[in-house]
Design a protein around this motif. Structure first.
Motif, short mmCIF file in Angstrom:
data_model
loop_
_atom_site.label_atom_id
_atom_site.label_comp_id
_atom_site.label_asym_id
_atom_site.label_seq_id
_atom_site.Cartn_x
_atom_site.Cartn_y
_atom_site.Cartn_z
N ALA A 266 0.84 -1.21 0.00
CA ALA A 266 0.00 0.00 0.00
C ALA A 266 0.87 1.25 0.00
CB ALA A 266 -0.93 -0.01 1.21
N ALA A 267 1.95 1.22 0.76
CA ALA A 267 2.86 2.36 0.79
C ALA A 267 3.50 2.56 -0.57
CB ALA A 267 3.92 2.16 1.87
N MET A 268 3.80 1.47 -1.28
CA MET A 268 4.35 1.58 -2.63
C MET A 268 3.36 2.27 -3.56
SD MET A 268 6.11 -2.20 -3.08
CE MET A 268 6.57 -1.98 -4.80
N LEU A 269 2.09 1.89 -3.47
CA LEU A 269 1.08 2.52 -4.32
C LEU A 269 0.99 4.02 -4.04
CD1 LEU A 269 -1.89 -0.03 -4.23
CD2 LEU A 269 -0.24 0.34 -6.08
N ALA A 270 1.02 4.37 -2.76
CA ALA A 270 0.95 5.78 -2.39
C ALA A 270 2.22 6.52 -2.82
CB ALA A 270 0.73 5.92 -0.88
N ALA A 271 3.36 5.88 -2.69
CA ALA A 271 4.62 6.51 -3.09
C ALA A 271 4.63 6.83 -4.58
CB ALA A 271 5.81 5.60 -2.73
N ARG A 272 3.88 6.06 -5.35
CA ARG A 272 3.76 6.33 -6.79
C ARG A 272 3.15 7.71 -7.03
NH1 ARG A 272 0.43 1.83 -10.03
NH2 ARG A 272 -1.08 2.73 -8.66
N LYS A 273 2.28 8.14 -6.14
CA LYS A 273 1.67 9.48 -6.25
C LYS A 273 2.70 10.57 -5.95
CE LYS A 273 -2.62 7.91 -6.63
NZ LYS A 273 -3.50 8.18 -7.73
N LEU A 274 3.62 10.28 -5.04
CA LEU A 274 4.64 11.24 -4.64
C LEU A 274 5.85 11.24 -5.57
CD1 LEU A 274 4.53 10.44 -0.82
CD2 LEU A 274 3.43 12.36 -1.99
N HIS A 275 6.05 10.13 -6.25
CA HIS A 275 7.18 9.95 -7.17
C HIS A 275 6.63 9.39 -8.48
CE1 HIS A 275 10.05 10.41 -3.80
NE2 HIS A 275 9.13 9.78 -3.11
N PRO A 276 5.94 10.21 -9.26
CA PRO A 276 5.22 9.71 -10.44
C PRO A 276 6.10 9.10 -11.53
CG PRO A 276 5.08 12.10 -10.31
CD PRO A 276 5.73 11.64 -9.06
N GLU A 277 7.38 9.42 -11.56
CA GLU A 277 8.27 8.85 -12.57
C GLU A 277 8.83 7.49 -12.16
OE1 GLU A 277 8.62 10.31 -15.56
OE2 GLU A 277 7.19 11.78 -14.80
#
Length: 169
Positions: A16-27
């Motif tokens: 879940a943290a990985m999915l959220a991190a995708r929002k913070l690090h879109p590349e």
């Protein structure tokens, strides 16, 4: 190339943290360094959320510039990622983690480490809210499962008002 990763034996909180991190690090691209816990594996096989991930054969370690670790900072729990970091000390490490400091922790250049939180998913919900970033329904479900998993359905002593607010979000 930026990668978002978690620990070997990935659980709901790390994922879940990985999915959220995708929002913070879109590349950045998602990468699992090893196995997944059975409950997470079955949920993903059942279609909990759709996501793209890189496989080991798709990663050129020499091209990696940043690794964003979720729910982990310990070198000995990140599998092949630790080898890549040892081979290339220029790789920048960020971490989003709720675990207490350990002697095995990697030095990090950014992210958020807060051992007062009951789960990393809690931290990520707070960060997304602060930045005004929304999540899809399936991502919200994954974040809730991460919170529930690491807090024993909000019953562990490490559970506090932050987890309740994050679960209600």
């Amino acid at each position: 190339m930026e990668l978002i990763s978690t620990h070997v034996g990935a659980d709901f909180d790390g994922f879940a943290a990985m999915l959220a991190a995708r929002k913070l690090h879109p590349e950045a691209r998602l990468f699992f360094p090893g196995s997944r816990e059975e409950s997470l594996r079955k949920a993903l096989e059942g279609g909990l959320v759709e996501f793209a991930e890189l496989r080991r054969k798709d990663v050129d370690p020499a091209a990696v510039t940043r690794i964003v670790l979720c729910d982990i900072r310990q070198r000995d729990r990140i599998g092949i990622v630790a080898e890549w970091l040892a081979a290339n000390p220029a790789i920048e490490v960020w971490a989003y983690d709720h675990h207490p400091d350990s002697e095995a922790d990697l030095p990090v250049a950014g992210g958020l480490v807060d051992s007062e939180a009951g789960s990393t998913a809690t931290l990520m919900v707070e960060l997304l809210r602060e930045r005004g970033l929304g999540v899809a329904a399936a991502e919200a479900t994954a974040l809730l499962l991460g919170i529930y998993e690491d807090t024993g359905l909000l019953t562990y002593p490490t559970t506090g008002p932050r987890e309740h607010r994050a679960a209600a979000a």
